[in-house]
Write an enzyme that holds these catalytic residues in place. Sequence first.
Site, PDB file in Angstrom:
ATOM      1  N   TYR A 286      50.068  86.276 -36.934  1.00  0.00           N
ATOM      2  CA  TYR A 286      51.153  86.873 -36.124  1.00  0.00           C
ATOM      3  C   TYR A 286      52.534  86.423 -36.617  1.00  0.00           C
ATOM      4  CZ  TYR A 286      53.883  87.660 -31.799  1.00  0.00           C
ATOM      5  OH  TYR A 286      54.822  88.025 -30.869  1.00  0.00           O
TER       6      TYR A 286
ATOM      7  N   TYR B  43      44.368  70.583 -29.796  1.00  0.00           N
ATOM      8  CA  TYR B  43      45.254  71.467 -30.587  1.00  0.00           C
ATOM      9  C   TYR B  43      46.630  70.812 -30.742  1.00  0.00           C
ATOM     10  CZ  TYR B  43      48.995  74.899 -30.945  1.00  0.00           C
ATOM     11  OH  TYR B  43      50.161  75.539 -31.284  1.00  0.00           O
TER      12      TYR B  43
ATOM     13  N   ASN C 174      57.779  80.050 -26.977  1.00  0.00           N
ATOM     14  CA  ASN C 174      56.695  81.048 -26.783  1.00  0.00           C
ATOM     15  C   ASN C 174      56.988  82.360 -27.505  1.00  0.00           C
ATOM     16  OD1 ASN C 174      56.274  79.040 -24.639  1.00  0.00           O
ATOM     17  ND2 ASN C 174      54.710  80.467 -23.921  1.00  0.00           N
TER      18      ASN C 174
ATOM     19  N   GLY D  57      46.344  72.298 -16.986  1.00  0.00           N
ATOM     20  CA  GLY D  57      47.131  71.962 -18.178  1.00  0.00           C
ATOM     21  C   GLY D  57      48.460  72.685 -18.274  1.00  0.00           C
ATOM     22  N   ASP D  58      48.718  73.674 -17.395  1.00  0.00           N
ATOM     23  CA  ASP D  58      49.994  74.391 -17.475  1.00  0.00           C
ATOM     24  C   ASP D  58      51.148  73.510 -16.993  1.00  0.00           C
ATOM     25  OD1 ASP D  58      49.626  76.821 -18.682  1.00  0.00           O
ATOM     26  OD2 ASP D  58      49.215  77.913 -16.825  1.00  0.00           O
TER      27      ASP D  58
ATOM     28  N   SER E  91      54.907  73.149 -32.697  1.00  0.00           N
ATOM     29  CA  SER E  91      54.940  73.851 -31.414  1.00  0.00           C
ATOM     30  C   SER E  91      55.580  72.973 -30.356  1.00  0.00           C
ATOM     31  CB  SER E  91      53.488  74.154 -31.009  1.00  0.00           C
ATOM     32  OG  SER E  91      53.411  74.439 -29.643  1.00  0.00           O
TER      33      SER E  91
ATOM     34  N   THR F  24      54.387  72.417 -27.787  1.00  0.00           N
ATOM     35  CA  THR F  24      53.276  71.702 -27.142  1.00  0.00           C
ATOM     36  C   THR F  24      53.371  70.193 -27.400  1.00  0.00           C
ATOM     37  OG1 THR F  24      50.895  71.852 -26.738  1.00  0.00           O
ATOM     38  CG2 THR F  24      51.563  71.863 -29.023  1.00  0.00           C
TER      39      THR F  24
ATOM     40  N   ARG G 232      46.445  77.336 -13.711  1.00  0.00           N
ATOM     41  CA  ARG G 232      45.590  77.080 -14.876  1.00  0.00           C
ATOM     42  C   ARG G 232      45.753  75.614 -15.253  1.00  0.00           C
ATOM     43  NH1 ARG G 232      46.739  80.401 -20.414  1.00  0.00           N
ATOM     44  NH2 ARG G 232      48.628  79.133 -20.381  1.00  0.00           N
TER      45      ARG G 232
ATOM     46  N   LYS H  46      44.700  77.752 -33.046  1.00  0.00           N
ATOM     47  CA  LYS H  46      45.798  77.555 -32.085  1.00  0.00           C
ATOM     48  C   LYS H  46      45.436  77.802 -30.626  1.00  0.00           C
ATOM     49  CE  LYS H  46      47.501  82.213 -32.164  1.00  0.00           C
ATOM     50  NZ  LYS H  46      48.617  83.094 -32.011  1.00  0.00           N
TER      51      LYS H  46
ATOM     52  N   LYS I 115      48.899  69.175 -34.115  1.00  0.00           N
ATOM     53  CA  LYS I 115      50.306  69.435 -34.475  1.00  0.00           C
ATOM     54  C   LYS I 115      51.069  68.109 -34.599  1.00  0.00           C
ATOM     55  CE  LYS I 115      50.386  73.950 -34.675  1.00  0.00           C
ATOM     56  NZ  LYS I 115      50.439  74.604 -36.001  1.00  0.00           N
TER      57      LYS I 115
ATOM     58  N   LEU J  77      41.556  84.931 -42.979  1.00  0.00           N
ATOM     59  CA  LEU J  77      41.374  86.058 -42.041  1.00  0.00           C
ATOM     60  C   LEU J  77      40.563  85.668 -40.809  1.00  0.00           C
ATOM     61  CD1 LEU J  77      40.709  88.946 -44.622  1.00  0.00           C
ATOM     62  CD2 LEU J  77      42.881  88.304 -43.569  1.00  0.00           C
TER      63      LEU J  77
HETATM   64  C1  UD1 Z   1      50.198  78.092 -24.726  1.00  0.00           C
HETATM   65  C2  UD1 Z   1      49.758  76.688 -24.994  1.00  0.00           C
HETATM   66  C3  UD1 Z   1      50.673  76.070 -26.019  1.00  0.00           C
HETATM   67  C4  UD1 Z   1      50.666  76.901 -27.265  1.00  0.00           C
HETATM   68  C5  UD1 Z   1      51.079  78.333 -26.922  1.00  0.00           C
HETATM   69  C6  UD1 Z   1      50.992  79.249 -28.118  1.00  0.00           C
HETATM   70  C7  UD1 Z   1      48.677  75.927 -22.928  1.00  0.00           C
HETATM   71  C8  UD1 Z   1      48.741  74.961 -21.795  1.00  0.00           C
HETATM   72  N1  UD1 Z   1      49.724  75.906 -23.765  1.00  0.00           N
HETATM   73  O1  UD1 Z   1      51.497  78.030 -24.149  1.00  0.00           O
HETATM   74  O2  UD1 Z   1      50.241  74.772 -26.289  1.00  0.00           O
HETATM   75  O3  UD1 Z   1      51.549  76.364 -28.219  1.00  0.00           O
HETATM   76  O4  UD1 Z   1      50.232  78.849 -25.907  1.00  0.00           O
HETATM   77  O5  UD1 Z   1      49.716  79.682 -28.369  1.00  0.00           O
HETATM   78  O6  UD1 Z   1      47.730  76.665 -23.055  1.00  0.00           O
HETATM   79  N2  UD1 Z   1      49.794  83.109 -17.745  1.00  0.00           N
HETATM   80  C9  UD1 Z   1      49.347  83.782 -16.616  1.00  0.00           C
HETATM   81  N3  UD1 Z   1      48.230  84.557 -16.741  1.00  0.00           N
HETATM   82  C10 UD1 Z   1      47.538  84.674 -17.925  1.00  0.00           C
HETATM   83  C11 UD1 Z   1      48.023  83.968 -19.072  1.00  0.00           C
HETATM   84  C12 UD1 Z   1      49.152  83.191 -18.945  1.00  0.00           C
HETATM   85  O7  UD1 Z   1      49.935  83.698 -15.541  1.00  0.00           O
HETATM   86  O8  UD1 Z   1      46.515  85.372 -17.949  1.00  0.00           O
HETATM   87  C13 UD1 Z   1      51.012  82.284 -17.618  1.00  0.00           C
HETATM   88  C14 UD1 Z   1      50.745  80.817 -17.903  1.00  0.00           C
HETATM   89  O9  UD1 Z   1      50.361  80.153 -16.740  1.00  0.00           O
HETATM   90  C15 UD1 Z   1      52.096  80.372 -18.437  1.00  0.00           C
HETATM   91  C16 UD1 Z   1      52.700  81.617 -19.067  1.00  0.00           C
HETATM   92  O10 UD1 Z   1      51.935  82.712 -18.576  1.00  0.00           O
HETATM   93  O11 UD1 Z   1      52.921  80.013 -17.378  1.00  0.00           O
HETATM   94  C17 UD1 Z   1      52.609  81.612 -20.568  1.00  0.00           C
HETATM   95  O12 UD1 Z   1      51.269  81.348 -20.943  1.00  0.00           O
HETATM   96  P1  UD1 Z   1      50.774  81.405 -22.459  1.00  0.00           P
HETATM   97  O13 UD1 Z   1      51.221  82.682 -23.082  1.00  0.00           O
HETATM   98  O14 UD1 Z   1      49.309  81.111 -22.471  1.00  0.00           O
HETATM   99  O15 UD1 Z   1      51.601  80.267 -23.172  1.00  0.00           O
HETATM  100  P2  UD1 Z   1      51.756  78.712 -22.783  1.00  0.00           P
HETATM  101  O16 UD1 Z   1      50.743  78.275 -21.815  1.00  0.00           O
HETATM  102  O17 UD1 Z   1      53.174  78.483 -22.424  1.00  0.00           O
END
Ligand code: UD1
Length: 335
Positions: A11, A148, A178, A292-293, A124, A126, A290, A84, A152, A33
Amino acid sequence: MKVLVTGGTGYIGSHTVVELLEENHEVVIIDNLNNSKEETLDNIEKITGKKVKFYNEDLRNKEVLEKIFTEEGIDAVIHFAGFKAVGESVEKPLMYFDNNLISTINLLEVMKEHDVKKLVFSSSCTVYGVPETVPITEDSPLSVMSPYGRTKLIIEDMLRDLTNSDDSWSVIILRYFNPIGAHKSGLIGENPNGIPNNLMPLIVKVANKEMNELKVFGNDYDTKDGTCVRDYIHVVDLAKGHIKALNKLDNKGAHVYNLGTGKGYSVLDIIETFKRVNNVDVPYIFAPRRSGDVPMVYANPEKAFNELGWKAELDIEDMCRDSYNYVVNYKKIGE
Ligand code: UD1
C-alpha cells in the site's frame, strides 16, 4: 538515484514508487507478494509511463539480496517490507520476529557489504504505545503493546546502534500515523489480502455492501464524541515524505520524523465525512472497546516540516473520496 524499494507493491510502497518515478529516480522493487498483487506493477506503469525492475523474492533469502546489490548498482534503500497486523502478531509472535527482523538484518548486512549506507525505514506511531500527552513529538517516551510494535522498535534500535558504530551510515526513520486514501487515478490503493483490520478498508467494504455494517469499537472514551481519535494521513502525502527523506540522506546518523497531519479525527468524524463526500450510506453499530486501542493519538509534525520541508497537503475529504474512488475504480477494472 537508483533506489531499492522493499515491499514496493504494498500500500504505502506502491504510492512511494509512483512518487519516486515522477521525480525521475530509478526504482528496483523486491517484494514476495505476501500482502499485495503483481498487477500493482502494471498499474504503476499506467500512472507513470515507466517500468520498474521487480524481484518476486523474500528478503530472508540473502543470496537474492547479494545478487541484486551486485547487479543493480543501488544508491539507497527504502525499507517497507514487513508484516503489519497487530492482532496476528499477538497470536504468532515468532512469525513476526522471523519475518520482520531477519529480513532487516539480511538487508543491512548486504547493504554494508556493498557500501550502500543510505536507508529510509518505515516505522509507525505504534512505537509510542499509550502516549502520556498529545500531540506526540519524536521525543515522547517509547513503549510497545504488541509483537508487531516490538519489531518496529527493535529495528529502530538496531539502526541507532548501527549508525553509532559506523558514522558513514545515513538513516531516516519515518513514524507514520494512520495512512488512508489512494492515488487520484484510482489505480493503486489499499487492497489487503483477506479480511481487513483497519478502519478505512472496512468502511469501504460496508459502503460497497460487501459487509452489512461497521462495528465502531467503543463510544465511551474521553473524546469529543466518545470514539477514538487518530491522525489520519493521505497515503500520497506520506509517499511524498519519503522523497523528502531521501533527499536528506546526506546527514550522518539516524534521524526520526513523525509523518502525520497534526489533526485528530474521531471514528464518527471519518464515517460522517465518508458518507457526505461519497454520497453513500455506511451503517454502523457501537460495539465494545477493542483491546489494545488507545483513546487519542495525533502527531506534532513540526520536525518534518522544519528539517525535511514536508507537510501534509491533503485533507480528510480527499482521503475519504480517494479511498472510495479506488475501490469503485478497482472493481470496474477487475470486472
Ligand atoms: C492500527 C495498529 C497500529 C498500526 C496501524 C497500521 C492497533 C491497536 N494499532 O492502528 O499499531 O500501526 O493499525 O496498520 O491495532 N475501528 C473501529 N472499527 C473497526 C476498525 C477500527 O471502530 O472495525 C477504530 C479503532 O478502534 C481505532 C480507529 O478505528 O480507533 C482506527 O483503527 P485502525 O485503522 O485499526 O488503526 P489503529 O488501531 O489506530
